[in-house]
Design a protein around this motif. Structure first.
Motif, PDB file in Angstrom:
ATOM      1  N   LYS A 154      -4.475   9.215  13.659  1.00  0.00           N
ATOM      2  CA  LYS A 154      -4.039   7.853  13.337  1.00  0.00           C
ATOM      3  C   LYS A 154      -4.024   7.683  11.816  1.00  0.00           C
ATOM      4  N   VAL A 155      -2.928   7.185  11.273  1.00  0.00           N
ATOM      5  CA  VAL A 155      -2.829   6.897   9.842  1.00  0.00           C
ATOM      6  C   VAL A 155      -3.685   5.674   9.538  1.00  0.00           C
ATOM      7  N   LEU A 156      -4.511   5.775   8.496  1.00  0.00           N
ATOM      8  CA  LEU A 156      -5.380   4.662   8.122  1.00  0.00           C
ATOM      9  C   LEU A 156      -5.447   4.537   6.612  1.00  0.00           C
ATOM     10  N   ALA A 157      -5.296   3.314   6.148  1.00  0.00           N
ATOM     11  CA  ALA A 157      -5.481   3.003   4.729  1.00  0.00           C
ATOM     12  C   ALA A 157      -6.679   2.079   4.626  1.00  0.00           C
ATOM     13  N   MET A 158      -7.424   2.207   3.547  1.00  0.00           N
ATOM     14  CA  MET A 158      -8.597   1.351   3.376  1.00  0.00           C
ATOM     15  C   MET A 158      -8.588   0.710   2.006  1.00  0.00           C
ATOM     16  N   THR A 159      -9.117  -0.489   1.991  1.00  0.00           N
ATOM     17  CA  THR A 159      -9.297  -1.236   0.757  1.00  0.00           C
ATOM     18  C   THR A 159     -10.465  -2.186   0.977  1.00  0.00           C
ATOM     19  N   GLY A 209      -6.665   8.266  -2.223  1.00  0.00           N
ATOM     20  CA  GLY A 209      -6.854   7.332  -3.327  1.00  0.00           C
ATOM     21  C   GLY A 209      -7.808   6.211  -2.981  1.00  0.00           C
ATOM     22  N   GLU A 210      -8.313   5.576  -4.020  1.00  0.00           N
ATOM     23  CA  GLU A 210      -9.204   4.434  -3.847  1.00  0.00           C
ATOM     24  C   GLU A 210      -8.449   3.161  -4.189  1.00  0.00           C
ATOM     25  N   THR A 211      -8.605   2.164  -3.348  1.00  0.00           N
ATOM     26  CA  THR A 211      -7.972   0.879  -3.594  1.00  0.00           C
ATOM     27  C   THR A 211      -9.007  -0.194  -3.317  1.00  0.00           C
ATOM     28  N   TYR A 212      -9.626  -0.664  -4.365  1.00  0.00           N
ATOM     29  CA  TYR A 212     -10.601  -1.733  -4.203  1.00  0.00           C
ATOM     30  C   TYR A 212     -10.402  -2.758  -5.304  1.00  0.00           C
ATOM     31  N   ILE A 213     -10.847  -3.953  -5.002  1.00  0.00           N
ATOM     32  CA  ILE A 213     -10.666  -5.075  -5.913  1.00  0.00           C
ATOM     33  C   ILE A 213     -12.026  -5.613  -6.312  1.00  0.00           C
ATOM     34  N   SER A 214     -12.233  -5.764  -7.609  1.00  0.00           N
ATOM     35  CA  SER A 214     -13.415  -6.440  -8.109  1.00  0.00           C
ATOM     36  C   SER A 214     -13.025  -7.909  -8.286  1.00  0.00           C
ATOM     37  N   PHE A 215     -13.553  -8.759  -7.412  1.00  0.00           N
ATOM     38  CA  PHE A 215     -13.213 -10.189  -7.389  1.00  0.00           C
ATOM     39  C   PHE A 215     -13.964 -10.883  -8.520  1.00  0.00           C
ATOM     40  N   LYS A 216     -13.337 -10.990  -9.667  1.00  0.00           N
ATOM     41  CA  LYS A 216     -14.013 -11.568 -10.829  1.00  0.00           C
ATOM     42  C   LYS A 216     -14.038 -13.096 -10.797  1.00  0.00           C
ATOM     43  N   THR A 217     -13.067 -13.686 -10.114  1.00  0.00           N
ATOM     44  CA  THR A 217     -13.042 -15.150  -9.981  1.00  0.00           C
ATOM     45  C   THR A 217     -12.783 -15.507  -8.516  1.00  0.00           C
ATOM     46  N   PRO A 218     -13.391 -16.571  -8.013  1.00  0.00           N
ATOM     47  CA  PRO A 218     -13.242 -16.923  -6.602  1.00  0.00           C
ATOM     48  C   PRO A 218     -11.805 -17.217  -6.170  1.00  0.00           C
ATOM     49  N   ASP A 219     -10.962 -17.634  -7.112  1.00  0.00           N
ATOM     50  CA  ASP A 219      -9.591 -17.981  -6.752  1.00  0.00           C
ATOM     51  C   ASP A 219      -8.582 -16.888  -7.105  1.00  0.00           C
ATOM     52  N   MET A 220      -9.056 -15.679  -7.309  1.00  0.00           N
ATOM     53  CA  MET A 220      -8.182 -14.562  -7.666  1.00  0.00           C
ATOM     54  C   MET A 220      -7.073 -14.362  -6.628  1.00  0.00           C
ATOM     55  N   ILE A 221      -7.445 -14.449  -5.351  1.00  0.00           N
ATOM     56  CA  ILE A 221      -6.484 -14.398  -4.252  1.00  0.00           C
ATOM     57  C   ILE A 221      -6.663 -15.682  -3.455  1.00  0.00           C
TER      58      ILE A 221
END
Length: 183
Positions: free
Chosen positions: A106-111, A141-153
């Motif tokens: 199964k193809v899987l991507a993670m973030t 590859g690595e795909t992660y987000i450092s949420f620096k502000t609560p309204d980033m997304i």
């Protein structure tokens, strides 16, 4: 155009989860060739081999969803340098019995997203180890987000910052390309 189905696994239970926001952003900015179906994991009992003879309906629904999907997108927080028990339990149910392992090929991507500086890098490394022995095809590859502000997304997945938006769009494009290549 036939859209490829992606089982979206969000490994956070919080209503205002930054990982749920990230999942919505992935869905929003991924190519239109993908269709995301959010798969519930929180209603399954802890894995117990004694239940194999009569699997609970929640487990059958989960494994059927993964089996039917063209790929999986896993969006996970990092708890104590690993993945949440919720996600590990889902992986365990999906891997049993070994002859019916839904993760094999199964193809899987993670973030994942975290307020910390290294995002969810360690959790993703641990997740890669777990999925590799299941025979999963994990997107490199690595795909992660450092949420620096609560309204980033925003809750709907919209992202004002162009660089972050492009980063998430590239992740979705890589997932679409890998699913197509492995089909």
């Amino acid at each position: 155009m036939t859209r490829k189905s992606v089982a979206m696994l969000v490994a956070s239970l919080r209503k205002e989860s930054i990982n749920l926001k990230l999942a919505r952003a992935v869905e929003r900015y991924a190519p239109q060739t993908l269709r995301f179906d959010y798969v519930r994991m929180d209603d399954m009992p802890y894995y117990n081999g004694d239940l194999e003879g009569q699997r609970p309906e929640s487990v059958r629904r989960f494994t059927d969803s993964i089996r039917a999907a063209d790929g999986v997108c896993c969006v996970t927080p990092e708890y104590n340098r690993s993945i949440p028990a919720l996600l590990k339990n889902a992986i365990d149910w999906g891997s049993k019995p070994p002859a019916e392992n839904v993760w094999k090929d199964k193809v899987l991507a993670m973030t994942g997203a975290s307020p910390g500086g290294i995002g969810t890098a360690v959790a993703q490394q641990h997740l890669r180890q777990i999925l590799a022995i299941q025979g999963c095809i994990v997107m490199p590859g690595e795909t992660y987000i450092s949420f620096k502000t609560p309204d980033m997304i925003q809750p709907d997945g919209s992202i004002a910052d162009e660089a972050v938006r492009e980063f998430i769009a590239a992740f979705g494009a890589r997932l679409a390309a890998l699913i197509e290549r492995m089909a």
